[in-house]
Enzyme design. Structure first.
Site, mmCIF file in Angstrom:
data_model
loop_
_atom_site.group_PDB
_atom_site.id
_atom_site.type_symbol
_atom_site.label_atom_id
_atom_site.label_comp_id
_atom_site.label_asym_id
_atom_site.label_seq_id
_atom_site.Cartn_x
_atom_site.Cartn_y
_atom_site.Cartn_z
ATOM 1 N N LYS A 48 -7.674 1.409 22.965
ATOM 2 C CA LYS A 48 -8.580 1.401 24.128
ATOM 3 C C LYS A 48 -9.233 0.041 24.330
ATOM 4 O O LYS A 48 -9.478 -0.390 25.453
ATOM 5 C CB LYS A 48 -9.662 2.467 23.987
ATOM 6 C CG LYS A 48 -10.625 2.245 22.823
ATOM 7 C CD LYS A 48 -10.845 3.485 22.037
ATOM 8 C CE LYS A 48 -10.648 3.199 20.577
ATOM 9 N NZ LYS A 48 -10.552 4.390 19.764
ATOM 10 N N LYS A 88 -13.269 3.281 26.817
ATOM 11 C CA LYS A 88 -12.474 4.368 27.396
ATOM 12 C C LYS A 88 -12.829 4.589 28.863
ATOM 13 O O LYS A 88 -11.938 4.804 29.695
ATOM 14 C CB LYS A 88 -12.693 5.651 26.593
ATOM 15 C CG LYS A 88 -12.083 5.586 25.193
ATOM 16 C CD LYS A 88 -12.572 6.742 24.339
ATOM 17 C CE LYS A 88 -11.922 6.747 22.963
ATOM 18 N NZ LYS A 88 -12.578 7.691 22.043
ATOM 19 N N ILE A 112 -5.743 14.677 24.579
ATOM 20 C CA ILE A 112 -5.896 15.249 25.930
ATOM 21 C C ILE A 112 -5.106 14.406 26.927
ATOM 22 O O ILE A 112 -5.317 13.198 27.014
ATOM 23 C CB ILE A 112 -7.383 15.254 26.376
ATOM 24 C CG1 ILE A 112 -8.245 16.005 25.372
ATOM 25 C CG2 ILE A 112 -7.525 15.850 27.773
ATOM 26 C CD1 ILE A 112 -9.742 15.949 25.680
ATOM 27 N N ARG A 114 0.836 -1.224 0.000
ATOM 28 C CA ARG A 114 0.000 0.000 0.000
ATOM 29 C C ARG A 114 0.856 1.254 0.000
ATOM 30 O O ARG A 114 1.882 1.309 0.679
ATOM 31 C CB ARG A 114 -0.883 -0.012 1.262
ATOM 32 C CG ARG A 114 -2.309 0.369 1.003
ATOM 33 C CD ARG A 114 -3.112 0.369 2.281
ATOM 34 N NE ARG A 114 -3.068 1.683 2.910
ATOM 35 C CZ ARG A 114 -3.535 1.944 4.114
ATOM 36 N NH1 ARG A 114 -4.028 0.958 4.852
ATOM 37 N NH2 ARG A 114 -3.492 3.157 4.595
ATOM 38 N N VAL A 128 -7.255 6.985 25.449
ATOM 39 C CA VAL A 128 -8.469 7.699 25.875
ATOM 40 C C VAL A 128 -8.326 9.185 25.552
ATOM 41 O O VAL A 128 -7.328 9.808 25.920
ATOM 42 C CB VAL A 128 -8.718 7.541 27.391
ATOM 43 C CG1 VAL A 128 -9.973 8.304 27.808
ATOM 44 C CG2 VAL A 128 -8.831 6.080 27.782
ATOM 45 N N GLU A 186 -1.399 6.517 27.054
ATOM 46 C CA GLU A 186 -2.053 7.842 27.131
ATOM 47 C C GLU A 186 -3.022 8.074 25.971
ATOM 48 O O GLU A 186 -4.100 8.644 26.142
ATOM 49 C CB GLU A 186 -0.972 8.933 27.147
ATOM 50 C CG GLU A 186 -1.501 10.344 27.230
ATOM 51 C CD GLU A 186 -2.294 10.608 28.501
ATOM 52 O OE1 GLU A 186 -1.697 10.634 29.577
ATOM 53 O OE2 GLU A 186 -3.525 10.782 28.399
#
Ligand code: NAP
Length: 438
Positions: free
Chosen positions: A111, A211, A142, A55, A138, A135
């Site tokens: 998640k 989450k 943020i 690809r 979720v 980190e």
């Protein structure tokens, strides 16, 4: 065991599992810009594993480093940090486990695997003295896992509540602002690339469920299996509900919530909810995410930002990668005293409810509904009668209740559906409680 783990020198060789939307952004961040952000660290992508090596990809790594050969990453002594960006449980769970057992640190944005197998994977990481950081799993860009894992450990967390699925927030925002129907906005979200062609994971609440399971485990030191979390998606929310909710002073959002106290235990739930228009969560619009954390020392905290997208997600992934490249080690978890909660049942949840019925437009209808609610120990706060269809003798009846138990409400709903004055129970939505008002 990977070389760096043997020598205690922080690793610099990165192996990518997946080179799609996020994987490509991470590859480009490593090859193009991390040195200008942190000249002390010199990372390089050793190899990337994909499903289809032929690809064409918009990445600045050498095409010879891209293959379908897992061995170029897992247990490759040049690779000290494995970054899993494939998604799903199978084969990601097996690959992450193998990497950790081979002494490789792992960073993941996945998640689903962290919700379903997080405890097991974290235990495997601890047994092998390597880090497993997640980190980006979720709320995309943020920082929320890091604060819960590090900065807030002196707190007893009371609640974690958020809008953590950008696709549904985009859809609900459009419905609220434009009076559009769910199916039309879903089609638009799909055309814009905000929703998958199979939108189930987002619109039926699975993504938010994974989450909140991850956040609840961290915040409450309690395992919250995905099958004990109450889940409802947004397919049953109608354009009319936004109109009536707004007249009552609310908007509607898909909320993911985990709340705990020593008496009632820990309840995790994902469902559309009426939110008072004057609280900050009501103004989180479009694909934005927001998470509100309440701790006993710090009080309420508010995190808001891009919950998805290649660069915001790469920001979170790279933060984890750089921590490892600067020498982070597995310290066996947070230093706070774990407090574990019993899992509470959704039937014991108490809140106000918004009920929309199509009813016969004749005297006595409201009295019959009020009687059923009263028999279930539910009292009415306010009633609106709307959209009277004189030709067919129907009207919308919108009822706001006082706080009531979920169990009682579900039994009242069964009885309301049997009333011959009620043609249809169109909507039942919970009202989210904020502070001493609801
Ligand atoms: P994606 O664009 O679909 O990319 C997935 C990548 O994994 C592709 O490169 C694919 O190879 C590869 N892959 C899939 N199955 C594989 C297998 N069995 N063996 C080898 N390679 C395999 O997904 P994404 O959007 O980047 O998401 C990656 C992860 O980040 C997911 O866990 C997702 O939940 C999470 N995440 C994404 C976002 C976002 O904004 N997209 C935000 C936060 C978190 P091919 O390229 O050859 O198909």
């Amino acid at each position: 065991m990977a070389n760096s783990a043997k020598t205690n020198t922080p690793p610099t060789g990165v192996g990518l599992l997946g080179l799609g939307v996020v994987g490509s952004a991470v590859a480009n961040a490593i090859s193009q810009r991390h040195r200008s952000v942190d000249p002390a660290v010199s990372l390089n992508v050793v190899a990337a594993v994909v499903r289809d090596a032929s690809r064409k990809r918009d990445v600045t790594i050498d095409s010879s480093a891209i293959s379908t050969n897992l061995e170029t990453v897992i247990a490759n002594p040049e690779v000290g940090i494995v970054v899993e960006l494939m998604g799903g449980v199978d084969p990601a769970f097996g690959y992450i486990t193998s990497a950790l057992k081979a002494g490789q640190h792992v960073v993941t944005a996945n998640k689903e695997v962290m919700a379903k197998h997080g405890s097991e994977l974290l235990a495997t990481a601890a047994e092998n003295n390597v880090c497993l950081y997640y980190e980006a799993s979720v709320a995309g860009g943020i920082p929320i896992i890091g604060p819960l894992m590090n900065d807030l450990t002196a707190n007893k967390i009371q609640s974690v509540r958020g809008i953590i699925n950008g696709t549904t927030n985009f859809i609900l925002t459009k419905m609220a602002h434009e009076g559009a129907d769910f199916n039309d906005v879903l089609a638009e979200a799909q055309a814009l690339g905000y929703a998958e062609s199979d939108p189930t994971a987002d619109v039926d609440g699975f993504d938010a469920l994974y989450k909140i399971s991850v956040l609840a485990r961290l915040a409450f030191h309690t395992e919250v299996p995905v099958d004990v979390i109450h889940r409802e998606g947004i397919r049953e929310v109608h354009a009319k509900d936004f109109r009536y909710a707004s007249e009552l002073g609310y908007t509607i959002k898909l909320l993911a919530v985990a709340q705990a106290n020593a008496d009632s235990g820990l309840l995790a739930r994902v469902h559309p909810a009426l939110i008072p228009l004057d609280v900050p969560m009501a103004s989180v619009n479009g694909v934005l995410n927001a998470v509100e954390v309440e701790g006993d020392l710090v009080g309420p905290l508010w995190f808001q930002g891009p919950g998805a997208g290649p660069n915001p997600t790469a920001s979170a992934v790279m933060g984890d990668v750089l921590r490892i490249a600067k020498g982070a080690t597995n310290d066996g978890g947070s230093s706070s005293v774990p407090e574990s909660f019993a899992i509470a049942s959704m039937s014991d949840h108490e809140c106000q409810y918004y009920i929309r019925l199509t009813a016969s437009d004749r005297p006595g209808v409201l009295a019959s509904v009020a009687r059923v609610l009263g028999d279930a120990d539910i009292s009415i706060n306010s009633v609106l009668q709307k959209d009277t269809d004189t030709e067919n003798g129907h009207a919308d009846l919108v009822i706001m209740t006082h706080p009531a138990l979920e169990n009682n409400m579900q039994s009242a709903v069964r009885s309301i559906k049997e009333l011959d004055t009620v043609l249809q129970l169109d909507s039942l939505l919970r009202v989210e409680t904020y502070g001493d008002r609801s």
